[in-house]
Enzyme design. Structure first.
Site, PDB file in Angstrom:
ATOM      1  N   LEU A   1       0.877  -1.175   0.000  1.00 17.76           N
ATOM      2  CA  LEU A   1       0.000   0.000   0.000  1.00 17.76           C
ATOM      3  C   LEU A   1       0.907   1.216   0.000  1.00 17.76           C
ATOM      4  CD1 LEU A   1      -2.731  -0.987   2.661  1.00 17.76           C
ATOM      5  CD2 LEU A   1      -2.915  -1.051   0.161  1.00 17.76           C
ATOM      6  N   ASP A   2       0.499   2.263  -0.707  1.00 16.60           N
ATOM      7  CA  ASP A   2       1.294   3.489  -0.748  1.00 16.60           C
ATOM      8  C   ASP A   2       1.479   4.060   0.661  1.00 16.60           C
ATOM      9  OD1 ASP A   2       1.253   3.319  -3.499  1.00 16.60           O
ATOM     10  OD2 ASP A   2      -0.354   4.780  -3.746  1.00 16.60           O
ATOM     11  N   TYR A   3       2.483   4.892   0.796  1.00 15.00           N
ATOM     12  CA  TYR A   3       2.792   5.556   2.071  1.00 15.00           C
ATOM     13  C   TYR A   3       1.552   6.221   2.670  1.00 15.00           C
ATOM     14  CZ  TYR A   3       5.609   8.611   5.145  1.00 15.00           C
ATOM     15  OH  TYR A   3       6.151   9.257   6.211  1.00 15.00           O
TER      16      TYR A   3
ATOM     17  N   THR B   1      -1.660   5.461   1.825  1.00 14.23           N
ATOM     18  CA  THR B   1      -2.871   4.622   1.805  1.00 14.23           C
ATOM     19  C   THR B   1      -3.018   3.956   3.171  1.00 14.23           C
ATOM     20  OG1 THR B   1      -2.601   4.195  -0.556  1.00 14.23           O
ATOM     21  CG2 THR B   1      -4.009   2.673   0.651  1.00 14.23           C
TER      22      THR B   1
ATOM     23  N   ARG C   1      -4.858   5.442  -7.826  1.00 18.23           N
ATOM     24  CA  ARG C   1      -4.570   6.876  -8.048  1.00 18.23           C
ATOM     25  C   ARG C   1      -4.467   7.179  -9.548  1.00 18.23           C
ATOM     26  NH1 ARG C   1      -3.097   8.653  -2.757  1.00 18.23           N
ATOM     27  NH2 ARG C   1      -2.523   6.831  -1.537  1.00 18.23           N
TER      28      ARG C   1
END
Ligand code: URA
Length: 235
Positions: free
Chosen positions: A96-98, A100, A185
């Site tokens: 997961l992104d930083y 998210t 995104r």
């Protein structure tokens, strides 16, 4: 068994045994070569030792945490793992992104991890998205459902079909069955919508709260949850 369960290196656990820290079925173990089976109750310094080599955790990942077990500069998901499990080769299933938040499975079951990430098994991942920009139109939703082509990087990439379900102004669910980098995104950006908050609320048979009240909570997956994930991936 002790070394495999994260209680130390082989020589460290020998020292623990020699020091009388380990009991088997209530009797202090004297020798490191004592054979034990899954039915034996092994206790080390008061902690039960599990013979199950595979561990399965669910972390509700907070914002501003890197999906990595270690990082020299940034907070990372590895910091949520108890110290005595550090040697158990746990790693996150996908990334997961930083920024998210939400559902992240952390396991040392490499086969399950690999299959959950493989597009072959089409594991559904549901995200709750807050965004700025125009509302989704029916035509845009259909384009995403047919499998949109992203052209924001060097090589165009055709995505698998995804389902967008608008909830309210600036809020929607999106269900993906693959995990391309920054996929949500980028899909939103393609339609001039900027994601302002992204939260994964479901992976296969597992669903968590939509609100962020449990961010930072780590728990073991239940047996049924593990069996469900395995069933979805043919294991
Ligand atoms: N898609 C994204 O853009 N970011 C995530 O963290 C997960 C899916």
């Amino acid at each position: 068994m002790l070394a495999n369960s994260g209680f130390g290196t082989r020589s460290e656990v020998r020292a623990l045994i020699a020091g009388g820290a380990v009991s088997v079925n209530g009797i202090t173990a004297k020798k490191a070569d004592l054979q034990v089976s899954a039915e034996d109750e092994v206790i080390c310094n008061g902690n039960p030792v599990s013979s199950d080599e595979h561990l399965y955790f669910l972390l509700d990942k907070p914002d501003e945490v890197l999906t990595a077990m270690e990082d020299p500069r940034l907070a990372c998901v590895g910091e949520f793992i108890p110290d005595n499990l550090r040697g158990r080769k746990l790693s996150p299933v996908g990334r997961l992104d930083y920024h998210t938040t939400g559902l992240l499975v952390i396991t040392n079951d490499g086969t399950l991890s690999h299959r959950l990430q493989s597009p072959k098994y089409k594991i559904k991942k549901i995200y709750l998205v807050n965004y700025d920009g125009p509302e989704w139109t029916e035509a845009e939703i259909k384009e995403v459902a047919d499998g949109v082509t992203l052209t924001d990087m060097d090589t165009p990439v055709k995505l698998s079909p995804s389902a967008v379900s608008p909830i309210a102004d600036g809020k929607a669910y999106i269900t993906l069955t693959e995990g391309k980098t920054h996929e949500v995104r980028r899909i939103f950006a393609k339609f001039n919508k900027e994601v302002t908050a992204l939260r994964r609320i479901s992976l296969g048979n597992i669903t968590i709260k939509e609100d962020t009240a449990d961010c930072g909570v780590l728990r073991e997956l239940t047996k049924d949850e593990v069996l469900g994930l395995k069933a979805l991936t043919g294991l």
